[in-house]
Design a protein around this motif. Sequence first.
Motif, short mmCIF file in Angstrom:
data_model
loop_
_atom_site.label_atom_id
_atom_site.label_comp_id
_atom_site.label_asym_id
_atom_site.label_seq_id
_atom_site.Cartn_x
_atom_site.Cartn_y
_atom_site.Cartn_z
N GLY A 335 70.58 0.44 59.66
CA GLY A 335 70.27 0.20 58.25
C GLY A 335 70.76 1.29 57.32
O GLY A 335 70.47 1.25 56.13
N GLY A 350 67.64 -0.58 55.41
CA GLY A 350 66.98 -1.28 56.51
C GLY A 350 65.78 -2.12 56.14
O GLY A 350 65.34 -2.95 56.94
N ASP A 351 65.22 -1.94 54.93
CA ASP A 351 64.06 -2.72 54.51
C ASP A 351 64.42 -3.80 53.50
O ASP A 351 63.55 -4.44 52.91
CB ASP A 351 62.98 -1.81 53.94
CG ASP A 351 63.47 -1.03 52.72
OD1 ASP A 351 64.71 -0.96 52.51
OD2 ASP A 351 62.62 -0.47 51.99
N GLY A 353 66.42 -7.38 52.21
CA GLY A 353 66.75 -8.69 52.75
C GLY A 353 68.22 -8.86 53.08
O GLY A 353 68.56 -9.56 54.04
N THR A 356 68.20 -7.22 56.63
CA THR A 356 67.34 -7.79 57.67
C THR A 356 67.66 -9.26 57.93
O THR A 356 67.65 -9.71 59.08
CB THR A 356 65.86 -7.65 57.27
OG1 THR A 356 65.64 -8.30 56.01
CG2 THR A 356 65.46 -6.18 57.15
N GLU A 357 67.94 -10.03 56.87
CA GLU A 357 68.24 -11.45 57.06
C GLU A 357 69.62 -11.66 57.66
O GLU A 357 69.83 -12.60 58.43
CB GLU A 357 68.12 -12.18 55.72
CG GLU A 357 66.71 -12.20 55.14
CD GLU A 357 65.70 -12.82 56.10
OE1 GLU A 357 66.01 -13.88 56.68
OE2 GLU A 357 64.61 -12.24 56.27
N LEU A 359 71.09 -9.81 59.83
CA LEU A 359 71.06 -9.53 61.27
C LEU A 359 70.62 -10.74 62.08
O LEU A 359 70.91 -10.83 63.27
CB LEU A 359 70.11 -8.36 61.56
CG LEU A 359 70.62 -6.95 61.21
CD1 LEU A 359 69.56 -5.92 61.56
CD2 LEU A 359 71.92 -6.64 61.94
N LYS A 360 69.95 -11.70 61.44
CA LYS A 360 69.47 -12.90 62.15
C LYS A 360 70.56 -13.98 62.27
O LYS A 360 70.35 -14.97 62.97
CB LYS A 360 68.27 -13.48 61.42
CG LYS A 360 67.10 -12.51 61.26
CD LYS A 360 66.00 -13.14 60.39
CE LYS A 360 64.87 -12.17 60.11
NZ LYS A 360 63.84 -12.75 59.21
#
Length: 417
Positions: A335, A350-351, A353, A356-357, A359-360
């Motif tokens: 991140g 790293g916090d 969207g 984090t989104e 990476l999915k």
Amino acid sequence: MQKDLATMTLRRYAPIIGMLALACADTRADILRLYTFEAAPYQVTEPGLPTGPMVRGETVNTVVCAAGQAGWNTEIRTVPQNRAIHALQGQTIDGYFAVDRSAMLDEVATRTDPIALEKWFFFSKLTPATATMGRIGVVAGSNEARWLKRQGLAVHMEVSTVGQLLAVMQRNRIDTGLADYQVLMNNLARNGAIPADPLHLRFVRYAPLYLYLNNAFAQANPDFIRNFNQSIPDCLPGTFTLAENERAILGKRAAELLRQLSGDIDLIGAIGAAPHFDSMAEILNHDSKWRALAPYRPTPLAEQILALPASDALHRWQEGQHDLVTEIMAITRDGTLAAASRLTSDYWQGDEGKFTEALKLVPGEVHLTSLRYDASSSRFLVFASQPVTDPATGLTVGVVALALDIEHALRADRGAL
């Protein structure tokens, strides 16, 4: 005896009545007196109420809510737009909304952050609707009228309302009109004014609209604008939400840009060359220092990252997009920022969207963030991001994200109503 009872009751509650009177006096002292104009569904006057006409609507609700959270009540009236501008210039009112950015008003008043976001379209019975199709009509004194004149486009006719614009177009007295999409649709639905010929639309721009406060008020109440701006995000009714078709257009455009970016720049190498730290404590320590100085000046770590060849490559690639892309960043699996086209607001992503989104997702998929206002550039942006995968291992090594200026990204011809 009834008179004595009334006297005793009055004496008994006198302290409470006095406190209420003082409270009411204080409330009256903190009334923000504002002018606006009729533009359903944003600002609408509802007559016939026991207390007199009431101004309601999406933008009115935002202003009342944000002012209330800043500690002020509001008194709002609708007047013709030219009159409102003169009143603001003469400082006979505290403020005027919802107004497009204006160099003239910037001299006599102070802008808040945007309280509304309009979508302006040229509309015409001819196809396609363009600004060069002869006689252009617009509402007198409106944001659209001032914008057309700033663009050097001749206005053939000015009328009082969008409803009148539609009427004169039906009588072939103008060829093209300019108006906000919701206001146009509201007039068609409310008046049953479905045109005999379909209206053809061409998207012109996203127009952020502001509350302008006269400088005397702003100087006398130095904390108000800061408190008002901080309250706006909690008071918006979804005005800054993109429609599904707009998100689809942005997603397609973003996928093309990210595919081109990945082909032009070695993102895997950029992420591999990022500064490395052994602990999250170190990362957050650097992030805290970074955020304390950005965007005014970089920390030593920020200078190091911006000096990397990958950051220079991202910067040059961004410049080639002609304001469509306003920021690009390559982010490590932890991140942290690996490379960036310009100084970012923080080091650790790293916090958020966009990281984090992304990476999915599977390779090639794109995540779009919600619409946000960038005060530093006065633009509305959406971040598009996707995972960066090493083809040799199949592992995700990080994320690439770019910010799109939505006005540039969505400027395209639209179909008929």
